[in-house]
Scaffold this active site. Structure first.
Site, PDB file in Angstrom:
ATOM      1  N   HIS A 142     109.362 -16.553  41.370  1.00 32.71           N
ATOM      2  CA  HIS A 142     109.174 -16.403  39.925  1.00 32.71           C
ATOM      3  C   HIS A 142     107.993 -17.245  39.446  1.00 32.71           C
ATOM      4  O   HIS A 142     107.088 -16.742  38.774  1.00 32.71           O
ATOM      5  CB  HIS A 142     110.447 -16.831  39.196  1.00 32.71           C
ATOM      6  CG  HIS A 142     110.302 -16.925  37.706  1.00 32.71           C
ATOM      7  ND1 HIS A 142     110.859 -16.011  36.852  1.00 32.71           N
ATOM      8  CD2 HIS A 142     109.664 -17.837  36.918  1.00 32.71           C
ATOM      9  CE1 HIS A 142     110.555 -16.339  35.605  1.00 32.71           C
ATOM     10  NE2 HIS A 142     109.835 -17.454  35.625  1.00 32.71           N
ATOM     11  N   GLU A 143     108.006 -18.541  39.782  1.00 29.36           N
ATOM     12  CA  GLU A 143     106.954 -19.422  39.294  1.00 29.36           C
ATOM     13  C   GLU A 143     105.575 -19.013  39.811  1.00 29.36           C
ATOM     14  O   GLU A 143     104.580 -19.028  39.078  1.00 29.36           O
ATOM     15  CB  GLU A 143     107.244 -20.868  39.678  1.00 29.36           C
ATOM     16  CG  GLU A 143     108.417 -21.478  38.953  1.00 29.36           C
ATOM     17  CD  GLU A 143     108.299 -21.388  37.446  1.00 29.36           C
ATOM     18  OE1 GLU A 143     107.169 -21.306  36.931  1.00 29.36           O
ATOM     19  OE2 GLU A 143     109.333 -21.372  36.779  1.00 29.36           O
TER      20      GLU A 143
ATOM     21  N   HIS B 200     112.252 -15.837  27.342  1.00 25.77           N
ATOM     22  CA  HIS B 200     113.181 -15.732  28.460  1.00 25.77           C
ATOM     23  C   HIS B 200     114.330 -14.778  28.149  1.00 25.77           C
ATOM     24  O   HIS B 200     115.065 -14.385  29.050  1.00 25.77           O
ATOM     25  CB  HIS B 200     113.720 -17.115  28.820  1.00 25.77           C
ATOM     26  CG  HIS B 200     112.654 -18.055  29.262  1.00 25.77           C
ATOM     27  ND1 HIS B 200     111.877 -18.767  28.368  1.00 25.77           N
ATOM     28  CD2 HIS B 200     112.182 -18.372  30.495  1.00 25.77           C
ATOM     29  CE1 HIS B 200     110.997 -19.501  29.037  1.00 25.77           C
ATOM     30  NE2 HIS B 200     111.155 -19.278  30.318  1.00 25.77           N
TER      31      HIS B 200
END
Length: 856
Positions: free
Chosen positions: A409-410, A501
């Site tokens: 993800h990062e 988010h």
């Protein structure tokens, strides 16, 4: 990725922040990209980008600048090359900011894809500058911006001071805050005409469009600060350059071969470096340059900086256990977090490279690194694009934040930062987060299946961050986002007001449906009430195809302002380019977006709703040259009447729209494949395509082919002139075979010519020149700007006759067959000439194939 509020309440201190009409959002789990660099109207702003782009990048800037007049823009407008990276099959992608009087127009940009010989394949535009200047593109409602002043009343230092002083005491250097002068478009969402009377609850994402209503000179202030408690506070703030008003602000924190014992992945092979008798967590086989000259894992040792690379006396690392709070960060237990990080980083790199040919995060193979043990008991992980690196905390409410999907993800934020740089606010911010979630899940699937191969298999759990949770409750559910209590399952007009988010939820669900399909039972967690066509349970296309489509759209079509409606359009375009218009993959994209209230649902061909199907395919035929060849197709099902479109070698034949098709066969037609696409008249039409029939043309009556290598399959053999136009280039397709001659398509002043000498016997009773020609263009209107002239010349180059002149006005879908008699030239050796001239902007492509001269 964001921690649930119930988990944050006991661990997150309140921080004084500069507000923009709303309360501060809690720190995010999984962090954010930071900054981009530019080449401004040909002037070097960033040497690295300039070096990568080279002449190709400068050529794109020059082409677009030359087209300003045709786009209705005056000379105060310009372009700044912000990013340049490789694409697929030798292509390159240039991202260019739009500028006005040398100042960047925020979120107004162009993405240009060029092939291996520099010709433009596609251009994606986010247009927010039309109200500036005196060009014809200026909107009447924005006339007050015609002489927009780009001289600020507030200095850069003042802008930075106003933002940082509102945050409170912080540590670090002033370099962690910077301000860029921008032209900030004031954008409102308005309804399309068909949606004026709809209630808010009835709105679909395609019912709203963005409209620029004005402009303000402003600063984009980026602050990357460490505040009390060693907590990172990253913000992007738009502040008026005239009076210091805060126009908008958002969080920019994107949160969330030795042997290693990983906490989440068991015993795994990791790539390390041996120097003397010391092993280090540096992998020089994955990435070059960067901070450490290769992929690396460092030990922050509870600080806020990267620290030094992990070293060990043996090549066995970690104990596979959660870090013991307060313990050593360098013993076996402390090394486990580093093993987690390196394994995740290796799989992220390998998944992107092995399946897509994308190297590292930026596509340019720049090495990245991860710092483990950042801060103390830190319940977060984040990405920082200023170092192209990631920071991982040890967790308190969570386990160590180095699970495979969290790392994927990062690092996905790194890909986004290097490409579309989706603004981390509103709908674009939700798509930014969703893109990282998608990347994390695909990395997980790849790693769970051994981390090798050229396709992305099944195997991920579709739950983001489940492994780091001490209770087993994931941070996000891709298949049903609302399970977290805050994320919506579908788009609504208020989604732009949510934390990114949460606004990521619908797009996550879209991607799940695209890959895995849905369920038709209303009680199922995989059900969508927006899917109303047949079958009610849409069919997925699998991880590999779904990700290829998403990645192509995200890296070559998305811009910083892309919202849900724009994403649907560009993801659909990517599917059509990869798999074809009307393909099951393109249909799946439409259905997956419809499932989240973005666009309307369509039926799947052959579904239970009784769509049209082919009942009789066309038959292959053999005829002599000069005879008539005929094909026919019949269809059933769906809703009559039917619409027909005949295809030759997959390309539409102009005017061939009946249930049968006939042509006078030439030798050049030998081996051509003919098929028919049939569409019914249902409210939501269904389409079926027949099998292909082959045309065989026999030589009869002493027919002789006079052209050498007319289909270009032997490369340049037989041809003279600008022979570099011959090849199998991305962006165009052959009439038959794989090669063709692509004249034009440059988008700048150019002249290209292809010639070949042929003999027309004096005894010839017939001599027929034929060739397949496809024309596409970026030009508009009825003025002929770019031309292809077909002539016959003698051996000294004198023109004996002009057979035809084609221009951008003659653009058409697919190839057209052109035929001419050369009998007037019998008894001579003549030169066939295809000569293309292109003006200074907006490309026109003249694609020639299957050149033939038959004499009898």
């Amino acid at each position: 990725m964001k921690l649930r509020k119930t988990l944050l309440a006991a661990t997150v201190a309140s921080l004084p922040l500069l507000m923009c009409g709303q309360a501060m959002a809690a720190p995010q789990l999984m962090g954010s990209p930071v900054a981009a660099a530019r080449i401004d109207d040909g002037n070097v702003v960033d040497a690295l980008v300039a070096a990568r782009a080279g002449a190709a990048g400068q050529s794109v800037v020059a082409r677009l600048k030359a087209s300003l007049g045709k786009r209705g823009l005056d000379s105060d407008h310009g372009y700044a090359l912000e990013a340049f990276h490789p694409g697929v099959r030798g292509s390159s992608v240039s991202r260019l900011a739009h500028t006005y009087k040398g100042v960047r127009v925020f979120q107004s940009e162009s993405v240009v894809v060029t092939n291996e010989i520099g010709k433009v394949v596609s251009e994606s535009v986010s247009e927010r500058r039309a109200g500036l200047g005196l060009g014809t593109a200026s909107a009447k409602s924005l006339a007050r911006a015609a002489n927009f002043n780009t001289r600020p009343s507030l200095s850069q230092a003042d802008a930075i001071s106003r933002v940082t002083s509102a945050i409170g005491p912080f540590s670090g250097e002033a370099a962690k805050a910077n301000a860029e002068l921008i032209v900030y478009p004031i954008v409102s969402q308005v309804r399309v005409a068909s949606a004026v009377n709809k209630t808010d609850a009835q709105l679909n994402a395609l019912d709203l469009v963005d409209q620029v209503t004005g402009y303000e000179l402003a600063y984009l202030v980026k602050t990357r600060l460490i505040v009390a408690g060693n907590r990172p506070v990253f913000h992007d703030t738009i502040i008026s350059a005239n009076d210091g008003r805060v126009l908008k602000q958002w969080s920019a924190l994107h949160t969330v071969v030795g042997t290693g014992y990983s906490q989440y992945n068991g015993t795994v092979p990791i790539s390390t470096t041996l120097s003397g008798s010391t092993y280090s967590m540096k992998d020089t086989t994955r990435g070059t340059g960067g901070t450490y000259g290769g992929m690396a894992i460092t030990n922050a040792n509870h600080g806020t900086t990267a620290g030094s690379i992990y070293t060990n006396s043996t090549n066995t690392w970690g104990d596979g256990q959660q870090y013991i709070a307060g313990g050593s960060t360098t013993n076996a237990n402390g090394q486990t977090a580093a093993v987690n990080a390196l394994w995740g980083l290796m799989n992220t790199y390998d998944m992107l490279k092995n399946t897509l040919g994308w190297q590292s995060l930026d596509g340019n193979n720049t090495a990245t690194y991860i710092a483990a043990h950042v801060n103390t008991a830190y319940d977060n992980a984040y990405y920082d694009d200023s170092c192209r690196c990631m920071y991982i905390g040890d967790g308190s409410s969570f386990n160590s934040l180095g699970s495979i999907d969290v790392i994927g993800h990062e690092m996905g934020h790194g890909v986004t930062a290097a490409t579309s740089n989706l603004t981390y606010s509103g709908e674009s911010g939700g798509l930014n987060e969703s893109s990282s979630d998608i990347n994390g899940e695909m990395v997980e699937a790849y790693a769970r299946n051994g981390g090798t191969g050229t396709v992305i298999p099944a195997g991920n759990d579709w739950m983001m961050g489940k492994e780091i949770s001490k209770t087993g409750t994931p941070l996000r559910w891709m298949y049903k986002p609302s399970k977290d209590g805050s994320s919506p399952n579908a788009w609504s007009s208020t989604i732009k007001n949510l934390d990114v988010h949460y606004s990521s939820g619908p797009n996550n669900r879209m991607f799940y449906f695209l890959s895995q399909g849905s369920n038709s039972t209303s009680s199922s967690e995989y059900y969508s009430s927006y899917l109303t066509q047949a079958p009610l349970a849409m069919t997925g296309i699998g991880n590999d195809k779904a990700y290829r489509i998403w990645f192509k759209a995200a890296t070559t079509k998305f811009t910083a302002s892309t919202n849900y409606a724009d994403a649907r359009s560009k993801v659909l375009a990517a599917a059509q380019e990869l798999y074809g218009v009307g393909s099951k993959e393109a249909i799946a994209v439409q259905r997956a977006y419809a499932a989240i209230n973005v666009g309307t649902d369509v039926a799947e061909s052959g579904g239970t709703g009784g769509g049209v199907s082919i009942s009789s395919n066309p038959a292959s035929v053999t005829v002599a040259a000069g005879a008539t060849a005929s094909f026919a197709v019949s269809a059933s099902g769906g809703t009559a009447p039917y619409k027909y479109q005949w295809l030759r070698n997959g390309a539409a034949i102009s005017g061939a729209t009946a249930s049968s098709y006939s042509l006078t066969a030439q030798t050049a037609d030998n081996g051509a494949a003919f098929s028919a696409r049939v569409t019914d008249s249902a409210a939501t039409p269904t389409t079926a395509t027949s099998a292909a029939a082959t045309l065989t043309v026999s030589s009869a009556g002493g027919s002789t082919e006079r052209v050498t290598n007319g289909s270009f399959e032997s490369s340049t053999t037989g041809w003279a002139g600008t022979t570099g136009v011959i090849g199998a280039y991305s962006g165009q397709t052959a009439y038959d075979g794989t090669r063709f001659a692509w004249l034009g398509g440059n988008g700048t002043t150019a002249t290209e010519t292809l010639t070949q000498a042929v003999v027309i016997p004096s005894a010839a009773t017939a001599a027929t020149l034929s060739f397949a020609l496809h024309i596409d263009t970026a030009e508009t209107g009825t003025t002929a700007y770019d031309k292809l002239v077909v002539t016959v010349k003698n051996s000294s180059g004198t023109v004996l006759g002009t057979l035809a002149t084609y221009s951008n006005v003659n653009k058409a879908t697919g190839y057209q067959i052109r035929t001419f008699s050369l009998l007037p030239y019998k008894g001579q050796t003549v030169t066939l000439s295809f000569a293309m001239t292109e003006d200074s902007s907006l490309q026109t492509s003249f694609v020639v194939d299957k050149v033939s001269v038959i004499t009898q």
